[in-house]
Motif scaffolding. Structure first.
Motif, PDB file in Angstrom:
ATOM      1  N   LYS A 180       0.824  -1.198   0.000  1.00 23.03           N
ATOM      2  CA  LYS A 180       0.000   0.000   0.000  1.00 23.03           C
ATOM      3  C   LYS A 180       0.863   1.255   0.000  1.00 23.03           C
ATOM      4  CE  LYS A 180      -3.862   2.310   0.331  1.00 23.03           C
ATOM      5  NZ  LYS A 180      -4.850   2.345  -0.768  1.00 23.03           N
ATOM      6  N   ALA A 181       1.964   1.231   0.749  1.00 23.31           N
ATOM      7  CA  ALA A 181       2.809   2.418   0.856  1.00 23.31           C
ATOM      8  C   ALA A 181       3.465   2.763  -0.477  1.00 23.31           C
ATOM      9  CB  ALA A 181       3.866   2.211   1.933  1.00 23.31           C
ATOM     10  N   VAL A 182       3.919   1.748  -1.217  1.00 24.38           N
ATOM     11  CA  VAL A 182       4.599   2.021  -2.484  1.00 24.38           C
ATOM     12  C   VAL A 182       3.623   2.422  -3.586  1.00 24.38           C
ATOM     13  CG1 VAL A 182       6.521   0.504  -1.930  1.00 24.38           C
ATOM     14  CG2 VAL A 182       4.541  -0.412  -3.144  1.00 24.38           C
ATOM     15  N   SER A 183       2.312   2.196  -3.349  1.00 27.95           N
ATOM     16  CA  SER A 183       1.326   2.574  -4.365  1.00 27.95           C
ATOM     17  C   SER A 183       0.622   3.894  -4.054  1.00 27.95           C
ATOM     18  CB  SER A 183       0.275   1.464  -4.493  1.00 27.95           C
ATOM     19  OG  SER A 183      -0.440   1.298  -3.284  1.00 27.95           O
ATOM     20  N   LEU A 184       0.965   4.539  -2.933  1.00 29.00           N
ATOM     21  CA  LEU A 184       0.344   5.810  -2.595  1.00 29.00           C
ATOM     22  C   LEU A 184       0.830   6.905  -3.538  1.00 29.00           C
ATOM     23  CD1 LEU A 184       0.517   5.807   1.317  1.00 29.00           C
ATOM     24  CD2 LEU A 184      -1.515   5.516  -0.100  1.00 29.00           C
ATOM     25  N   ARG A 185      -0.047   7.795  -3.874  1.00 25.88           N
ATOM     26  CA  ARG A 185       0.310   8.912  -4.729  1.00 25.88           C
ATOM     27  C   ARG A 185       0.831  10.073  -3.900  1.00 25.88           C
ATOM     28  NH1 ARG A 185      -4.777   9.211  -9.028  1.00 25.88           N
ATOM     29  NH2 ARG A 185      -4.534   7.075  -9.870  1.00 25.88           N
ATOM     30  N   LEU A 186       1.459  11.022  -4.592  1.00 25.80           N
ATOM     31  CA  LEU A 186       1.944  12.208  -3.904  1.00 25.80           C
ATOM     32  C   LEU A 186       0.774  13.019  -3.373  1.00 25.80           C
ATOM     33  CD1 LEU A 186       4.776  13.355  -6.346  1.00 25.80           C
ATOM     34  CD2 LEU A 186       5.020  12.146  -4.174  1.00 25.80           C
ATOM     35  N   GLY A 187       0.989  13.619  -2.222  1.00 28.01           N
ATOM     36  CA  GLY A 187      -0.054  14.442  -1.630  1.00 28.01           C
ATOM     37  C   GLY A 187      -0.903  13.711  -0.614  1.00 28.01           C
ATOM     38  N   HIS A 188      -0.569  12.453  -0.291  1.00 25.79           N
ATOM     39  CA  HIS A 188      -1.347  11.738   0.709  1.00 25.79           C
ATOM     40  C   HIS A 188      -1.042  12.301   2.094  1.00 25.79           C
ATOM     41  CE1 HIS A 188       2.303   9.608   1.928  1.00 25.79           C
ATOM     42  NE2 HIS A 188       2.550   9.459   0.639  1.00 25.79           N
ATOM     43  N   ASP A 189      -1.885  11.943   3.075  1.00 28.82           N
ATOM     44  CA  ASP A 189      -1.781  12.514   4.417  1.00 28.82           C
ATOM     45  C   ASP A 189      -0.853  11.737   5.332  1.00 28.82           C
ATOM     46  OD1 ASP A 189      -3.596  14.439   3.650  1.00 28.82           O
ATOM     47  OD2 ASP A 189      -5.343  13.277   4.335  1.00 28.82           O
ATOM     48  N   PHE A 190      -0.382  10.577   4.915  1.00 31.03           N
ATOM     49  CA  PHE A 190       0.437   9.751   5.794  1.00 31.03           C
ATOM     50  C   PHE A 190       1.893  10.176   5.704  1.00 31.03           C
ATOM     51  CE2 PHE A 190      -3.205   7.006   4.989  1.00 31.03           C
ATOM     52  CZ  PHE A 190      -3.514   6.602   6.280  1.00 31.03           C
ATOM     53  N   THR A 191       2.534  10.255   6.867  1.00 34.50           N
ATOM     54  CA  THR A 191       3.961  10.540   6.922  1.00 34.50           C
ATOM     55  C   THR A 191       4.737   9.242   7.114  1.00 34.50           C
ATOM     56  OG1 THR A 191       3.946  10.869   9.316  1.00 34.50           O
ATOM     57  CG2 THR A 191       3.482  12.792   7.935  1.00 34.50           C
ATOM     58  N   THR A 192       6.045   9.342   6.926  1.00 36.34           N
ATOM     59  CA  THR A 192       6.890   8.164   7.111  1.00 36.34           C
ATOM     60  C   THR A 192       6.839   7.672   8.546  1.00 36.34           C
ATOM     61  OG1 THR A 192       8.359   8.999   5.380  1.00 36.34           O
ATOM     62  CG2 THR A 192       9.226   7.271   6.820  1.00 36.34           C
ATOM     63  N   GLY A 193       6.790   8.609   9.485  1.00 36.66           N
ATOM     64  CA  GLY A 193       6.727   8.223  10.896  1.00 36.66           C
ATOM     65  C   GLY A 193       5.459   7.459  11.237  1.00 36.66           C
ATOM     66  N   GLU A 194       4.326   7.866  10.664  1.00 35.76           N
ATOM     67  CA  GLU A 194       3.068   7.171  10.935  1.00 35.76           C
ATOM     68  C   GLU A 194       3.098   5.748  10.385  1.00 35.76           C
ATOM     69  OE1 GLU A 194      -0.407  10.520  11.052  1.00 35.76           O
ATOM     70  OE2 GLU A 194       0.506  10.140   9.116  1.00 35.76           O
ATOM     71  N   VAL A 195       3.591   5.587   9.171  1.00 37.83           N
ATOM     72  CA  VAL A 195       3.684   4.248   8.584  1.00 37.83           C
ATOM     73  C   VAL A 195       4.620   3.372   9.407  1.00 37.83           C
ATOM     74  CG1 VAL A 195       4.351   2.942   6.537  1.00 37.83           C
ATOM     75  CG2 VAL A 195       3.139   5.101   6.285  1.00 37.83           C
ATOM     76  N   THR A 196       5.753   3.949   9.835  1.00 35.55           N
ATOM     77  CA  THR A 196       6.698   3.193  10.661  1.00 35.55           C
ATOM     78  C   THR A 196       6.081   2.802  11.985  1.00 35.55           C
ATOM     79  OG1 THR A 196       8.536   4.394   9.628  1.00 35.55           O
ATOM     80  CG2 THR A 196       8.988   3.236  11.692  1.00 35.55           C
ATOM     81  N   ASN A 197       5.312   3.695  12.582  1.00 30.77           N
ATOM     82  CA  ASN A 197       4.673   3.392  13.864  1.00 30.77           C
ATOM     83  C   ASN A 197       3.637   2.286  13.715  1.00 30.77           C
ATOM     84  OD1 ASN A 197       4.056   3.968  16.706  1.00 30.77           O
ATOM     85  ND2 ASN A 197       2.128   4.742  15.905  1.00 30.77           N
TER      86      ASN A 197
END
Length: 403
Positions: free
Chosen positions: A214-231
């Motif tokens: 899901k992370a690699v298919s997200l487009r630019l401008g999404h609301d998720f940050t790297t920290g949130e995905v890592t958490n």
């Protein structure tokens, strides 16, 4: 047909895409989705995964984990390197687990597009791989209940032996049964929890693979940050680890509790109802503790997300922070976020301690209630057989029902 920009007989679409011009007389062969080199590498990887010694282990080696002995012997002689370790099993690989969970999730979306359940998809795909370990847990529960009956028979034999009415063979039989039940519990206990932790690990790996896709298919401008995905990948998915370890108790528990209640009624009669009611009264208390733990967990997760997001912003803009000397203000912000998170973690620890204290104290209270009712309501003599057997059964019942 008009010629393309390159002057060939192909269409402009072919030239624009950089594809070679097609011949008019023959159609081009269909391109293979996987190259022969990639296909060969995949076959080698699959053979390596299936070369794990667990696939060649006998039943005794599987129960005693003897198939790990060569690796342990090698580790005693030198420092282990990654090349010395066994390859990952096929059913433990992220590729395999991510694929089966992805297919199950697609089926869940097709069945219930309005309200899909990720848990059901996980149970149908990954959790079913380890159902055999649940049978080990059921065998452990049977041995745990049978051990109390062998204990009662052995204590009864000692009483009869003092009166001269017991045979030595019966005593040896009861003692052997008591030892065999302990041996079965020891073997099945480790297999059961190994399978549970492995199932939890597979759930966590499959969910992490889904997050990655899901992370690699997200487009630019999404609301998720790297920290949130890592958490999410490091903290929230850990709940699957615990769920996989204890999910078999959802069906083993009712079976064992029913057998224990029947044996308690046979042992102390109606006096057992006092202890059963006391155990049942603990269930709402455990439910309340569970709700409090869930509420604290939600608040802690939100505060953790906020702290990780803030830390990620500071690390990403470290040059600006150093340029304007904002180290101390941002340090105070992070300390405040950590302090708020710490308060909820401390509260969770206090609730957990209170829950553990109630669990360990309640066994004494339950035993006192049962034996008091038995003493005042019946004319039977309270013997060592009744006391030890009843306490053992109630300990097992409390473990299944409340812990």
């Amino acid at each position: 047909e008009s010629g393309g920009p390159s002057g060939s007989g192909g269409t402009g679409k072919d030239a624009a895409s950089g594809a070679p011009p097609k011949s008019r007389g023959a159609s081009a062969p269909a391109a293979s989705a996987v190259s022969p080199l990639e296909e060969g590498a995949g076959e080698v990887a699959t053979r390596a995964k299936k070369n794990h010694p667990v696939y060649r282990a006998s039943l005794l080696s599987w129960i005693t984990y003897q198939f790990m002995q060569p690796l342990i012997n090698l580790g005693s002689r030198k420092t282990l390197q990654p090349a010395d370790c066994f390859p990952v099993c096929e059913e433990d690989s992220a590729e395999f687990l991510g694929d089966i969970l992805g297919r199950a999730w697609d089926e869940e979306l097709a069945k219930r597009p309005d309200d899909p359940s990720f848990l059901l998809a996980m149970l149908r795909s990954v959790a079913r791989l380890n159902f055999k370990y649940g049978l080990a847990g059921l065998l452990q529960a049977c041995a745990r209940v049978a051990q109390t009956q062998f204990l009662a028979a052995l204590l009864r034999w000692f009483v009869d032996d003092e009166a001269g009415n017991a045979s030595a063979s019966a005593g040896y039989l009861y003692g052997t049964g008591l030892i065999l039940c302990g041996l079965i519990m020891m073997l099945t206990h480790h297999q059961f929890f190994f399978g549970g932790w492995r199932c939890g690990m597979q759930m966590r790996t499959a969910a992490t693979a889904m997050i990655y896709k899901k992370a690699v298919s997200l487009r630019l401008g999404h609301d998720f940050t790297t920290g949130e995905v890592t958490n999410i990948a490091s903290n929230d998915i850990e709940r699957f680890q615990l769920f996989g370890s204890f999910m078999h108790f959802l069906w083993i528990g009712p079976i064992e509790c029913t057998a224990i209640i029947v044996l308690l009624w046979h042992q102390v009669g109606a006096a057992s109802l006092a202890g059963v009611v006391a155990v049942l009264l603990l269930i709402p208390l455990q439910t309340w503790f569970s709700k409090r733990f869930a509420s604290i967990r939600r608040h802690t997760a939100l505060l953790t997300d906020e702290r990780v997001k803030l830390t990620n912003q500071v690390v990403s803009g470290s040059r600006i922070v150093k340029m304007y000397a904002w180290e101390q203000p941002y340090a105070d912000l992070i300390k405040g976020a950590r302090r708020a998170e710490y308060q909820y973690i401390l509260k969770s620890s206090m609730y957990r301690g209170a829950n553990a204290a109630i669990f360990f104290c309640s066994s004494t209270v339950i035993g006192f209630l049962v034996f008091s009712v038995f003493y005042w309501a019946t004319d039977d003599l309270l013997t060592a057989e009744i006391v030890f057997t009843t306490l053992s059964l109630f300990n097992n019942l409390q473990l299944m029902a409340t812990n």
